[in-house]
Scaffold this active site. Structure first.
Site, PDB file in Angstrom:
ATOM      1  N   LYS A  84      37.511  56.887   6.787  1.00  0.00           N
ATOM      2  CA  LYS A  84      36.372  57.807   6.543  1.00  0.00           C
ATOM      3  C   LYS A  84      35.417  57.690   7.365  1.00  0.00           C
ATOM      4  O   LYS A  84      34.517  56.767   7.667  1.00  0.00           O
ATOM      5  CB  LYS A  84      35.997  57.413   5.301  1.00  0.00           C
ATOM      6  N   GLU A 131      31.164  44.897   9.843  1.00  0.00           N
ATOM      7  CA  GLU A 131      30.383  44.749  11.138  1.00  0.00           C
ATOM      8  C   GLU A 131      29.099  45.416  10.839  1.00  0.00           C
ATOM      9  O   GLU A 131      28.951  46.697  10.561  1.00  0.00           O
ATOM     10  CB  GLU A 131      31.042  45.305  12.310  1.00  0.00           C
TER      11      GLU A 131
HETATM   12  P1  NAP Z   1      25.808  53.310   6.835  1.00  0.00           P
HETATM   13  O1  NAP Z   1      25.012  54.403   6.161  1.00  0.00           O
HETATM   14  O2  NAP Z   1      26.026  52.052   6.220  1.00  0.00           O
HETATM   15  O3  NAP Z   1      27.344  54.275   6.708  1.00  0.00           O
HETATM   16  C1  NAP Z   1      28.586  53.594   7.307  1.00  0.00           C
HETATM   17  C2  NAP Z   1      29.568  54.221   6.757  1.00  0.00           C
HETATM   18  O4  NAP Z   1      29.626  53.773   5.068  1.00  0.00           O
HETATM   19  C3  NAP Z   1      29.626  55.735   6.469  1.00  0.00           C
HETATM   20  O5  NAP Z   1      30.995  56.322   6.858  1.00  0.00           O
HETATM   21  C4  NAP Z   1      28.955  56.232   5.316  1.00  0.00           C
HETATM   22  O6  NAP Z   1      29.386  57.366   4.728  1.00  0.00           O
HETATM   23  C5  NAP Z   1      29.397  54.973   4.455  1.00  0.00           C
HETATM   24  N1  NAP Z   1      28.921  54.700   3.142  1.00  0.00           N
HETATM   25  C6  NAP Z   1      27.504  55.011   2.964  1.00  0.00           C
HETATM   26  N2  NAP Z   1      27.365  54.603   1.907  1.00  0.00           N
HETATM   27  C7  NAP Z   1      28.380  54.164   0.993  1.00  0.00           C
HETATM   28  C8  NAP Z   1      28.574  53.954  -0.093  1.00  0.00           C
HETATM   29  N3  NAP Z   1      27.842  53.678  -1.128  1.00  0.00           N
HETATM   30  N4  NAP Z   1      29.810  53.338  -0.415  1.00  0.00           N
HETATM   31  C9  NAP Z   1      30.976  53.439   0.373  1.00  0.00           C
HETATM   32  N5  NAP Z   1      30.536  53.792   1.566  1.00  0.00           N
HETATM   33  C10 NAP Z   1      29.167  54.226   2.064  1.00  0.00           C
HETATM   34  O7  NAP Z   1      25.563  53.325   8.278  1.00  0.00           O
HETATM   35  P2  NAP Z   1      25.238  54.454   9.364  1.00  0.00           P
HETATM   36  O8  NAP Z   1      23.959  54.949   9.205  1.00  0.00           O
HETATM   37  O9  NAP Z   1      26.381  55.350   9.604  1.00  0.00           O
HETATM   38  O10 NAP Z   1      25.354  53.555  11.002  1.00  0.00           O
HETATM   39  C11 NAP Z   1      24.132  52.705  11.209  1.00  0.00           C
HETATM   40  C12 NAP Z   1      24.357  51.281  10.704  1.00  0.00           C
HETATM   41  O11 NAP Z   1      25.530  50.757  11.287  1.00  0.00           O
HETATM   42  C13 NAP Z   1      23.344  50.396  11.352  1.00  0.00           C
HETATM   43  O12 NAP Z   1      22.707  49.588  10.583  1.00  0.00           O
HETATM   44  C14 NAP Z   1      24.196  49.677  12.422  1.00  0.00           C
HETATM   45  O13 NAP Z   1      23.414  48.467  12.797  1.00  0.00           O
HETATM   46  C15 NAP Z   1      25.394  49.450  11.904  1.00  0.00           C
HETATM   47  N6  NAP Z   1      26.364  49.461  12.990  1.00  0.00           N
HETATM   48  C16 NAP Z   1      26.987  48.000  13.108  1.00  0.00           C
HETATM   49  C17 NAP Z   1      27.964  48.096  14.111  1.00  0.00           C
HETATM   50  C18 NAP Z   1      28.615  46.717  14.412  1.00  0.00           C
HETATM   51  O14 NAP Z   1      29.462  46.711  15.186  1.00  0.00           O
HETATM   52  N7  NAP Z   1      28.019  45.739  14.020  1.00  0.00           N
HETATM   53  C19 NAP Z   1      28.273  49.066  14.877  1.00  0.00           C
HETATM   54  C20 NAP Z   1      27.651  50.192  14.613  1.00  0.00           C
HETATM   55  C21 NAP Z   1      26.806  50.396  13.611  1.00  0.00           C
HETATM   56  P3  NAP Z   1      28.031  58.541   5.026  1.00  0.00           P
HETATM   57  O15 NAP Z   1      28.169  58.822   6.362  1.00  0.00           O
HETATM   58  O16 NAP Z   1      28.879  59.534   4.277  1.00  0.00           O
HETATM   59  O17 NAP Z   1      26.906  57.906   4.384  1.00  0.00           O
END
Ligand code: NAP
Ligand code: MG
Length: 503
Positions: free
Chosen positions: A191, A267
């Site tokens: 996804k 991650e």
């Molecule tokens: P996010 O909101 O946590 O979303 C990540 C993924 O999870 C998306 O595909 C999202 O779908 C899905 N998701 C959201 N809510 C969910 C739920 N309730 N149940 C299941 N899946 C759900 O993160 P983001 O805003 O895309 O990315 C930013 C974050 O990622 C930051 O905090 C960043 O630090 C972190 N990040 C970490 C790394 C690493 O390697 N450590 C690398 C890159 C980014 P939707 O898009 O539809 O909401």
């Protein structure tokens, strides 16, 4: 890859017609319920495509397909050499299509085309190639026993892997997970983030062209709360690997505990320090690294070094040079190869970051440079960089992940204070240290509670080195390196009792 001009990339943008349906069992299909959602260009607000809006029932269909092919063994039990060839072909196909993919990614995410070209023209195919080459160079173990036994330790693909991705490095994060998952023989249900689905869909098509059997790679665009949650709770998905926020990572642990106890690789977010000790030379290189570590990808980077912890002795010089260099960053059209910063991924993200700017000012941080509104763009989710000074470790901007172009300088008086401040966070993804004293660097590197420490340069390492976080930045799982394979492999002991004689 040779860089061309904006007109060249605009011309590509004009002729792209990306598929926006789900990719299930080797073909593009509409979501079962027929719904779609719009994906927009954050630089202009224009709609790029109506994307299949997958729900739990689509996850069921994709998982059944992934399970079927996993069980029949077309990929999971294929000879290592055969899997290797397919992934090498995929690497070549990504290279051959890199410009189109890079433009598509830039349109959807607002990332500068220069970064997209590097990631998709080089890093993504190199990732598939690296794991492809690992497949037939990996061996099991034979344990020490007496003559009466042969004890083998073998690794087997873990099954159907659910891969849930973020929007900040859309195709690179897909590659970091898919390459080791496919190399290990798993089937996958992916996804992508709702803002950035199109490159993953095209990748799935290319994988099919490379010879990946139907059902091994399914891509389901949709929302986290529905499609993402359905993956997390699916009883027939054997593991999840997730990159995203710490908040959503916690949801996946809950989904697992309330369903089939699948292992969850996480991650997540960060609040990484960039430490400048008092013996560091404030060189061009240091300044470039400080600015890049904070503002690369518009600060939308999990390892962004936003907390810049700087010795008092060098703080004035550091701040002065960082402010001057930041002011030179070119903000603008993501399709312009000269652009350093495009828009934030969405208005929602820009507004979140703006909230942190207000919080920083209200809590007493001093604004050393404020270019948030100085981007000269009439539309789009643009937000220029801000540099705060006199940030204290207690301020909200020093504690929460901002995920935007906000750099905060925290002055400190000693190595001990630098270390204590650096570790004073619930996160633990990354840290950079600048010093001329390698003894100090190593001492700190050992004591920093984080997954990657970078000395005298800002880097996340390369493909060969594992990447992941301590504390609330991650689970024990790692992406990249040989270590990434551990997320997708089971370990089995086969103990043969032998009689070690002929009759
Ligand atoms: P996010 O909101 O946590 O979303 C990540 C993924 O999870 C998306 O595909 C999202 O779908 C899905 N998701 C959201 N809510 C969910 C739920 N309730 N149940 C299941 N899946 C759900 O993160 P983001 O805003 O895309 O990315 C930013 C974050 O990622 C930051 O905090 C960043 O630090 C972190 N990040 C970490 C790394 C690493 O390697 N450590 C690398 C890159 C980014 P939707 O898009 O539809 O909401
Ligand atoms: Mg989200």
């Amino acid at each position: 890859m040779t860089e061309r001009n904006t007109a060249h990339y605009q011309e590509i943008a004009g002729r792209l017609s990306p598929s926006s349906k789900a990719f299930i069992d080797g073909r593009f299909v509409a979501a079962r319920g027929g719904a779609t959602f719009e994906t927009c260009n954050p630089a202009t607000g224009e709609v790029i495509a109506a994307v299949a809006h997958c729900q739990a029932e689509d996850v069921d269909i994709a998982t059944a397909s992934a399970r079927r092919v996993f069980a029949d063994g077309a990929w999971s039990r294929a000879a290592p050499e055969a899997r290797k060839l397919v992934l090498l072909r995929l690497a070549d196909l990504v290279r051959a299509n890199a410009e189109d993919l890079a433009v598509l990614e830039s349109l959807e995410s607002g990332k500068p085309i220069r970064d997209c070209l590097r990631e998709i023209g080089e890093e993504v195919p190199n990732t598939f190639q690296w794991y492809a080459e690992l497949i037939d160079k990996t061996f099991g173990k034979v344990a020490a026993t007496g003559e009466a036994a042969l004890a083998m330790i073998v690794r087997e693909p873990a099954g159907v892997a659910g891969l849930v991705l973020p929007w900040n490095f859309p195709l690179l994060m897909a590659a970091w997970k898919l390459a080791p998952a496919l190399a290990s023989g798993c089937s996958t249900v992916v996804k992508p983030a709702e803002q950035t689905s199109l490159t993953a869909l095209r990748l799935a098509e290319l994988a099919s062209e490379a010879g990946l059997p139907d059902g091994v790679l399914n891509v389901l665009p949709g929302m986290g709360e529905t499609a993402g949650q359905a993956i997390g709770r699916h009883p027939d998905i054997d593991l999840v690997s997730f990159t995203g926020s710490t908040e959503v990572g916690a949801h996946f642990l809950r989904y697992a505990s309330e369903s089939n106890l699948k292992p969850v690789g996480l991650e997540m977010g960060g609040k990484s320090p960039f430490i400048v000790l008092d013996d560091a030379e404030i060189s061009d290189d240091l300044v470039e690294n400080a600015v890049t570590s904070a503002f690369w990808n518009g600060g939308q980077n999990c390892s962004a070094n936003m907390r810049q912890i700087v010795a008092m002795k060098v703080r004035d010089e550091f701040l002065d040079r960082v402010v001057k260099r930041t002011a030179q960053l070119r903000i603008g059209d993501p399709l312009d190869p000269e652009t350093d910063m495009g828009p934030m991924v969405s208005d929602e993200q820009r507004n979140r970051v703006t909230g942190y700017l207000e919080s920083g000012r209200a809590q007493g941080a001093r604004t050393a440079l404020s270019l948030a509104e100085a981007h000269g763009r009439a539309s789009g989710s643009f937000l220029g960089p801000t540099v705060f000074d006199d940030v204290t470790p207690q301020m909200t901007i020093a504690r929460e992940e901002i995920f935007g172009p906000v750099l905060g300088v925290i002055p400190v008086g000693s190595v001990e204070q630098a270390l204590q401040t650096a570790n004073d966070t619930v996160y633990g993804l990354h840290a950079t240290i600048y010093t001329r004293d390698l003894d100090k660097a190593l001492f700190m590197a050992r004591r920093l509670a984080c997954g990657t420490v970078s000395v005298n340069g800002f880097t996340e390492g390369d493909l060969k080195t594992p990447f992941g976080g301590y504390k609330r930045s991650g689970s024990f799982a790692r992406d990249k390196g040989v270590e990434a394979m551990d997320q997708y492999l089971q370990t089995k002991t086969i103990w043969i009792t032998t009689h070690a004689r002929w009759s």
